[in-house]
Write a protein that holds these residues in place. Structure first.
Motif, PDB file in Angstrom:
ATOM      1  N   ALA A  31      42.276  46.938  42.273  1.00 33.77           N
ATOM      2  CA  ALA A  31      41.120  46.510  41.471  1.00 33.77           C
ATOM      3  C   ALA A  31      40.951  47.474  40.305  1.00 33.77           C
ATOM      4  CB  ALA A  31      39.858  46.515  42.331  1.00 33.77           C
ATOM      5  N   SER A  32      40.535  46.967  39.146  1.00 35.22           N
ATOM      6  CA  SER A  32      40.299  47.887  38.041  1.00 35.22           C
ATOM      7  C   SER A  32      38.928  48.531  38.229  1.00 35.22           C
ATOM      8  CB  SER A  32      40.386  47.158  36.703  1.00 35.22           C
ATOM      9  OG  SER A  32      39.275  46.319  36.536  1.00 35.22           O
ATOM     10  N   PHE A  33      38.790  49.734  37.705  1.00 36.62           N
ATOM     11  CA  PHE A  33      37.530  50.469  37.818  1.00 36.62           C
ATOM     12  C   PHE A  33      37.188  51.038  36.453  1.00 36.62           C
ATOM     13  CE2 PHE A  33      35.002  54.296  38.268  1.00 36.62           C
ATOM     14  CZ  PHE A  33      34.015  53.895  39.162  1.00 36.62           C
ATOM     15  N   ARG A  34      35.956  50.796  36.002  1.00 32.52           N
ATOM     16  CA  ARG A  34      35.537  51.332  34.707  1.00 32.52           C
ATOM     17  C   ARG A  34      34.078  51.737  34.754  1.00 32.52           C
ATOM     18  NH1 ARG A  34      38.310  50.967  30.175  1.00 32.52           N
ATOM     19  NH2 ARG A  34      37.258  51.718  28.313  1.00 32.52           N
ATOM     20  N   ILE A  35      33.800  52.916  34.243  1.00 32.65           N
ATOM     21  CA  ILE A  35      32.414  53.359  34.093  1.00 32.65           C
ATOM     22  C   ILE A  35      31.857  52.758  32.798  1.00 32.65           C
ATOM     23  CG2 ILE A  35      30.961  55.371  33.524  1.00 32.65           C
ATOM     24  CD1 ILE A  35      31.657  55.465  36.441  1.00 32.65           C
ATOM     25  N   LEU A  36      30.705  52.105  32.906  1.00 30.35           N
ATOM     26  CA  LEU A  36      29.983  51.625  31.720  1.00 30.35           C
ATOM     27  C   LEU A  36      28.700  52.441  31.643  1.00 30.35           C
ATOM     28  CD1 LEU A  36      30.268  47.729  32.071  1.00 30.35           C
ATOM     29  CD2 LEU A  36      31.885  49.346  31.032  1.00 30.35           C
ATOM     30  N   GLN A  67      36.481  54.867  43.906  1.00 29.46           N
ATOM     31  CA  GLN A  67      37.642  54.851  43.002  1.00 29.46           C
ATOM     32  C   GLN A  67      38.943  54.741  43.779  1.00 29.46           C
ATOM     33  OE1 GLN A  67      36.388  58.053  39.853  1.00 29.46           O
ATOM     34  NE2 GLN A  67      38.187  56.911  39.178  1.00 29.46           N
ATOM     35  N   ALA A  68      39.034  55.458  44.896  1.00 30.42           N
ATOM     36  CA  ALA A  68      40.247  55.402  45.727  1.00 30.42           C
ATOM     37  C   ALA A  68      40.418  54.000  46.303  1.00 30.42           C
ATOM     38  CB  ALA A  68      40.166  56.440  46.853  1.00 30.42           C
ATOM     39  N   TRP A  69      39.296  53.406  46.695  1.00 33.96           N
ATOM     40  CA  TRP A  69      39.336  52.042  47.248  1.00 33.96           C
ATOM     41  C   TRP A  69      39.863  51.074  46.183  1.00 33.96           C
ATOM     42  CZ3 TRP A  69      37.369  47.270  46.106  1.00 33.96           C
ATOM     43  CH2 TRP A  69      37.472  46.298  47.121  1.00 33.96           C
ATOM     44  N   CYS A  70      39.357  51.180  44.971  1.00 34.06           N
ATOM     45  CA  CYS A  70      39.809  50.303  43.880  1.00 34.06           C
ATOM     46  C   CYS A  70      41.306  50.484  43.635  1.00 34.06           C
ATOM     47  CB  CYS A  70      39.027  50.593  42.595  1.00 34.06           C
ATOM     48  SG  CYS A  70      37.327  50.002  42.649  1.00 34.06           S
ATOM     49  N   ALA A  71      41.760  51.726  43.631  1.00 31.52           N
ATOM     50  CA  ALA A  71      43.189  51.992  43.405  1.00 31.52           C
ATOM     51  C   ALA A  71      44.022  51.346  44.511  1.00 31.52           C
ATOM     52  CB  ALA A  71      43.430  53.497  43.341  1.00 31.52           C
ATOM     53  N   ALA A 124      37.548  43.281  39.414  1.00 35.38           N
ATOM     54  CA  ALA A 124      37.209  44.363  38.480  1.00 35.38           C
ATOM     55  C   ALA A 124      35.857  44.945  38.855  1.00 35.38           C
ATOM     56  CB  ALA A 124      37.171  43.831  37.047  1.00 35.38           C
ATOM     57  N   VAL A 125      35.787  46.266  38.967  1.00 34.63           N
ATOM     58  CA  VAL A 125      34.539  46.935  39.320  1.00 34.63           C
ATOM     59  C   VAL A 125      34.048  47.740  38.115  1.00 34.63           C
ATOM     60  CG1 VAL A 125      33.451  48.646  40.833  1.00 34.63           C
ATOM     61  CG2 VAL A 125      35.158  47.056  41.765  1.00 34.63           C
ATOM     62  N   PHE A 126      32.841  47.418  37.659  1.00 37.77           N
ATOM     63  CA  PHE A 126      32.189  48.138  36.567  1.00 37.77           C
ATOM     64  C   PHE A 126      31.033  48.930  37.166  1.00 37.77           C
ATOM     65  CE2 PHE A 126      34.189  44.415  34.737  1.00 37.77           C
ATOM     66  CZ  PHE A 126      34.862  44.964  33.658  1.00 37.77           C
TER      67      PHE A 126
END
Ligand SMILES: [Mg+2]
Ligand SMILES: [Zn+2]
Length: 249
Positions: free
Chosen positions: A109-114, A101-105, A25-27
């Motif tokens: 991997a999940s991607f979320r902006i905090l 974001q493309a790499w996470c997809a 997961a990437v925040f």
């Protein structure tokens, strides 16, 4: 690796942890990380100069926490919506934002902006730049068409954390861990005030600017970066190492 260097966690240990994890997961922080400029502080510098300096010293003395600083700064803030939008149009995205974001997809991997910034700005910037991301942030609303006033509300205060922000990143990442046991959590950020607790909670922290300074002072491990392209490069090699370890088993 040299113990005095920036990346204090040996890459092998990270690869082992990632190989054992159930998910990645990437925040990612928004202001100054996903975007080049910091929306809130640039706006404050432009429109709230003297007040900002006075409030910042009250923040530094501990009289106000980070969210109370925002409340004092932006309550009753008057700016025509058109002017806010014109300002937002000057905000650039990091050259690696879409790449990450493309790499996470691709990697599942999940991607979320905090963000300790505001939903109004994030929504507008997504549309304007033709990008889409999940996010958690504070709330900003245009109220009173006559006065052009803005009102704000926090996205998730956490009295148990020392950050004092409106949107505590530690709370969000630890909740994610409870919901996704065994996840390997990455946090990417640039700011001492809003990113330190998220970096602390993550398994791997990418840091620059004041966040890097704060982690260095605390002798806490982090991976330095300049743009999100650097983050992608490091994650790519880490994932490759973790795959090799899994294959060995
Ligand atoms: Mg930031
Ligand atoms: Zn926090």
């Amino acid at each position: 690796m040299d113990e005095d260097s920036d990346g204090l966690t040996p890459t092998e240990d990270l690869a082992v942890a990632l190989a054992r994890s159930s998910a990645l997961a990437v925040f990612c922080d928004f202001d100054g990380t996903y975007s080049v400029q910091d929306v809130g502080s640039t706006l404050a510098r432009k429109h709230l100069g003297p007040r900002r300096i006075e409030l910042w010293s009250r923040y530094e003395s501990g009289e106000l926490d980070a969210w109370e600083y925002n409340i004092e700064l932006f309550t009753g803030f008057r700016l025509p919506e058109s002017e806010l939008r014109a300002f937002l149009a000057t905000i650039d995205l990091d050259p690696g934002a879409r790449v990450l974001q493309a790499w996470c997809a691709d990697e599942g991997a999940s991607f979320r902006i905090l963000s300790d910034g505001f939903d109004y700005n994030l929504n507008w910037l997504q549309q304007h730049n033709d990008v889409q991301f999940d996010f958690t942030s504070n709330h900003l609303e245009h109220v009173g068409l006559e006065g052009d006033e803005w009102s704000i509300a926090p996205g998730g205060r956490n009295p148990a954390c020392g950050c004092g922000t409106g949107t505590c990143k530690r709370a969000i990442i630890s909740q994610y861990r409870r919901d996704n046991p065994g996840a390997f959590c990455v946090h990417v950020g640039n700011g001492r005030v809003s990113d330190l607790c998220g970096a602390d909670e993550a398994d791997l922290a990418f840091a620059k600017e004041t966040l890097a300074d704060a982690l260095r002072e605390r002798k806490q491990a982090f991976e330095p970066f300049e743009t999100l392209d650097d983050v992608v490069a490091k994650l790519t090699s880490l994932v490759a190492d973790a795959r090799a370890l899994r294959a060995e088993r």
